[in-house]
Design an enzyme around this catalytic site. Structure first.
Site, PDB file in Angstrom:
ATOM      1  N   HIS A  17     -15.570  -6.393  20.531  1.00  0.00           N
ATOM      2  CA  HIS A  17     -14.311  -6.522  19.942  1.00  0.00           C
ATOM      3  C   HIS A  17     -13.221  -5.669  20.630  1.00  0.00           C
ATOM      4  CE1 HIS A  17     -11.518  -8.224  17.016  1.00  0.00           C
ATOM      5  NE2 HIS A  17     -11.465  -6.998  16.162  1.00  0.00           N
ATOM      6  N   CYS A  74       8.641  -5.055  -7.932  1.00  0.00           N
ATOM      7  CA  CYS A  74       7.927  -4.471  -9.254  1.00  0.00           C
ATOM      8  C   CYS A  74       6.596  -4.951  -9.138  1.00  0.00           C
ATOM      9  CB  CYS A  74       8.699  -4.630 -10.589  1.00  0.00           C
ATOM     10  SG  CYS A  74      10.562  -4.192 -10.518  1.00  0.00           S
TER      11      CYS A  74
END
Ligand SMILES: *Cc1c(COP(=O)(O)O)cnc(C)c1O
Length: 384
Positions: free
Chosen positions: A166, A320
């Protein structure tokens, strides 16, 4: 039908088309659609079917549970699972005909025990750390691991079908480490072949490398984010530049609208104050739904963009847990129940996951993947 006042609408036709486009980008290589993390938040099983319908021959997941969930859903394509610990149920993976990555001797032992227990030949992909410094055996440890795996292959316990790695900087295509890692990978392939491995697939490329560097394709490419229509290299090009379409649209229904005077503080700590008499709209999703709190607005600056009735607005004040507010503007006529688009394909002027990433100081991957479990996913564009 869920009564939840928000939904992620996932366009499976876009997933199919994106996969087909990636097959083109891959030249002659096969495509492994990476569907870990619940298909980057889009839904593991529907995405897997769509990617296979689009031409992917492989599916990739990080966790054993994800591979087993694919099998439990009847997905019978080749699946590679790669992030293991000593507690990984290797026998269940081998029994479910899942290809297994091995990056350490304990993992090889686990796979071989699993093969013995299930009475099947395990398929192993040996992972080498060519420079990412994350998973994978370091090059110095590759030879003993390969020798052990090939000895087990000679006894019929496993087949070493893959060698893989990778990249660290694939999203910066000119970064010198990309070429350097490919050289280390080529050395690893030569070593494996010299030791007698008959590799079916050598694989290195994620989305970024698949889209930007033909030399990284080898036999198989492993795109994730591009399957979902997002660009891994926004500084190089957006989705359309690569023939991709974002597959997820996140919408919510306004929970309340109300007119307030100028100078009205909005949401916790009054990080936004209305500049004029205006109409506020309450959007009933928050950080519990995966909306980043970092996408909040602050005094003098609105936060991440949303689209309301064709208008581009920004988050007013703090995000929130369950909700945030937008300033709909003086005289706005929206009412509770009207739709807000948080992000979508961008085609209709909607904000995109990339816009949200820019607003929150992160990457588009995180925007879609962190979407909360309580947001229902709905699907369009299924089965042709
Ligand atoms: C997640 C992952 C991929 C896919 O990466 P994208 O950047 O989303 O294309 C490929 N290979 C490995 C090992 C991964 O962990």
């Amino acid at each position: 039908m869920s009564s939840y006042p928000a939904r992620a609408v996932v366009d499976l036709a876009a997933i199919r088309a994106n996969t087909a486009a990636l097959l083109d980008h891959a030249g002659g290589a096969d495509v492994m659609a990476v569907v870990k993390a619940d298909g980057y938040g889009h839904g593991l099983v529907p995405v897997a079917h769509a990617a296979l319908a689009g031409g992917a021959r492989w599916l990739g997941v990080a966790q054993a549970d994800e591979a087993l969930a694919l099998r439990a859903a009847g997905v019978d394509a080749r699946v590679l699972s790669w992030l293991h610990t000593p507690s990984t149920p290797f026998a269940a993976l081998v029994d479910a005909d899942v290809d297994v990555s091995v990056a350490a001797d304990w993992a090889l032992r686990g796979v071989l025990e699993g093969a013995r227990a299930s009475g099947r030949t395990a398929r192993v992909h040996v992972k080498v750390d060519t420079g990412l410094g994350r998973n994978g055996v370091v090059p110095e440890g590759l030879e003993p691991l390969l020798r052990d795996a090939l000895a087990a292959e000679a006894e019929g316990a496993c087949r070493v079908v893959g060698l893989w790695s990778h990249l660290a900087w694939a999203d910066a295509p000119d970064h010198p480490t990309v070429r350097r890692q490919a050289e280390v990978f080529d050395d690893a392939v030569r070593l494996a072949e010299r030791l007698g491995a008959r590799l079916e697939v050598r694989h290195l490329a994620n989305s970024a490398a698949t889209l930007t560097d033909a030399a990284m394709r080898y036999d198989l490419v492993r795109p994730g984010i591009a399957v979902y229509g997002l660009s891994p290299v926004p500084q190089v090009g957006g989705p359309a530049d690569f023939g991709l379409t974002p597959a997820m649209r996140l919408e919510a229904d306004l929970a309340l609208t109300k007119e307030v005077p100028a100078g009205h503080g909005v949401s916790y700590a009054h990080a936004y104050t209305t500049p004029t008499r205006t109409v506020l709209g309450l959007v009933p999703v928050g950080y519990a739904d995966g909306i980043p709190r970092h996408a909040s607005g602050s005094e003098g600056r609105t936060g991440a963009p949303v689209q309301v009735a064709g208008r581009r607005l920004g988050i007013a004040g703090r995000v929130c847990m369950d909700q945030f507010v937008v300033d709909l503007g003086p005289g706005a006529r929206e009412v509770a129940g009207d739709a807000v688009v948080l992000f979508g394909s961008g085609a209709d002027g909607s904000p995109t996951a990339q816009d949200w990433a820019d607003a929150a100081g992160t990457i588009s991957y995180e925007i879609v993947t962190r979407l909360g479990a309580r947001v229902p996913r709905t699907y369009v564009g299924g089965e042709r």
